[in-house]
Design an enzyme around this catalytic site. Structure first.
Site, mmCIF file in Angstrom:
data_model
loop_
_atom_site.group_PDB
_atom_site.id
_atom_site.type_symbol
_atom_site.label_atom_id
_atom_site.label_comp_id
_atom_site.label_asym_id
_atom_site.label_seq_id
_atom_site.Cartn_x
_atom_site.Cartn_y
_atom_site.Cartn_z
ATOM 1 N N PRO A 2 -11.637 41.375 25.969
ATOM 2 C CA PRO A 2 -12.998 40.924 25.632
ATOM 3 C C PRO A 2 -14.017 42.004 25.969
ATOM 4 O O PRO A 2 -13.968 42.593 27.046
ATOM 5 C CB PRO A 2 -13.198 39.704 26.538
ATOM 6 C CG PRO A 2 -11.860 39.336 27.066
ATOM 7 C CD PRO A 2 -11.017 40.579 27.010
ATOM 8 N N GLU A 3 -14.892 42.297 25.031
ATOM 9 C CA GLU A 3 -16.004 43.208 25.304
ATOM 10 C C GLU A 3 -17.264 42.365 25.509
ATOM 11 O O GLU A 3 -17.225 41.144 25.454
ATOM 12 C CB GLU A 3 -16.167 44.205 24.149
ATOM 13 C CG GLU A 3 -14.990 45.171 24.076
ATOM 14 C CD GLU A 3 -15.273 46.367 23.134
ATOM 15 O OE1 GLU A 3 -16.437 46.751 22.973
ATOM 16 O OE2 GLU A 3 -14.299 46.895 22.572
#
Ligand code: ZN
Length: 271
Positions: A2-3
């Site tokens: 996840p960014e």
């Protein structure tokens, strides 16, 4: 992994479920996360009202009356909001049960996520104290970027992905931002003019905001992602589009390796 946009989308999703609620119980099924979950956390939470859900870099901050839960999704973690009685899946690590009868359930197959609790200011917590500026906030501007790039030999793409300089910009959004700024990912950071720095800052923000908007549309009762960009993938300009035509000029997008990560760019649009 996840960014920032995925974490921000998750934040928005769980904030809707948590606002106006209080904590019934934290039920930890498996303490073995990146750091073991402290057994003293759970007894402190029951009955506390949830005041809001914030984010610092890729940490979610669940602000309670007397303290703050600090949660990181790690490499593979996600949160779902569901009825508390929903049968558990493999890798469901903990439930935060809330007064509405729902649970915020954390699933993390690789267990690189983490959960901490502090009664101090969360900004002073050892995990958060030394974090670089947020790309969507005021500290990240053309002056800052210009200053930190002056003596750096590294390519601008690597610099953007350095979480000690700016938080939350990973491989996807570094590539997308440089396309939007029309700057080649291999350009030496110190060769960016002040005007280039201003374009990069604008581009990083625009790319992240567009992704957050798209992430928001994928959220309903299921909150979180498996690290894929969700619907935003259809809107990407260059990331994993090597061999396909540039959406602006039609030239084929190219892929190169930079410090063992793939970078994607348009050889016509980016210099
Ligand atoms: Zn192009």
């Amino acid at each position: 992994m996840p960014e920032l946009p995925e974490v921000e989308s998750t934040r928005r999703g769980i904030e809707r479920a948590l606002s106006g609620q209080s904590v019934r119980e934290l039920r930890v099924y498996d303490h073995r996360l990146r750091w073991p979950v402290d057994e003293r956390i759970a007894p402190q939470l029951a009955g506390q009202a949830v005041l809001g859900v914030g984010r610092r870099a890729k940490y979610l901050l669940l602000r309670l009356e007397r303290g703050t839960l600090i949660l990181h999704l790690g490499m593979s973690g996600n949160l779902r909001v569901l009825p508390a009685a929903t049968p558990r899946l493999k890798h469901d690590q903990f439930d935060l049960l809330i007064s509405s009868g729902l649970a915020v359930r954390f699933n993390d197959p690789r267990r690189f996520g983490s959960l901490h609790y502090t009664t101090e200011q969360p900004e002073q917590h050892h995990l958060l104290r030394a974090l670089a500026p947020e790309p969507l906030e005021a500290g990240f501007d053309a002056d800052y970027l210009h200053r930190i790039t002056r003596r750096r030999r590294v390519a601008v793409k690597q610099l953007l992905m350095n979480s000690r300089l700016v938080t939350g910009v990973g491989n996807i959004y570094a590539s997308e931002s440089l396309f939007r700024a029309r700057i080649h990912p291999r350009r030496a950071a110190r060769r960016l003019s002040h005007r280039d720095c201003a374009s990069v800052v604008r581009a990083v923000r625009a790319a992240l905001r567009a992704a957050i908007r798209a992430g928001g549309t994928t959220l309903r009762d299921y909150v979180g992602t498996d690290g894929s960009p969700g619907y935003f993938r259809q809107k990407l300009y260059v990331y994993e589009r090597d061999g396909q035509p540039c959406r602006v000029c039609g030239t084929l997008i190219r892929r190169i390796a930079q410090t063992q990560r793939s970078s994607y760019f348009c050889p016509h649009c980016q210099h």
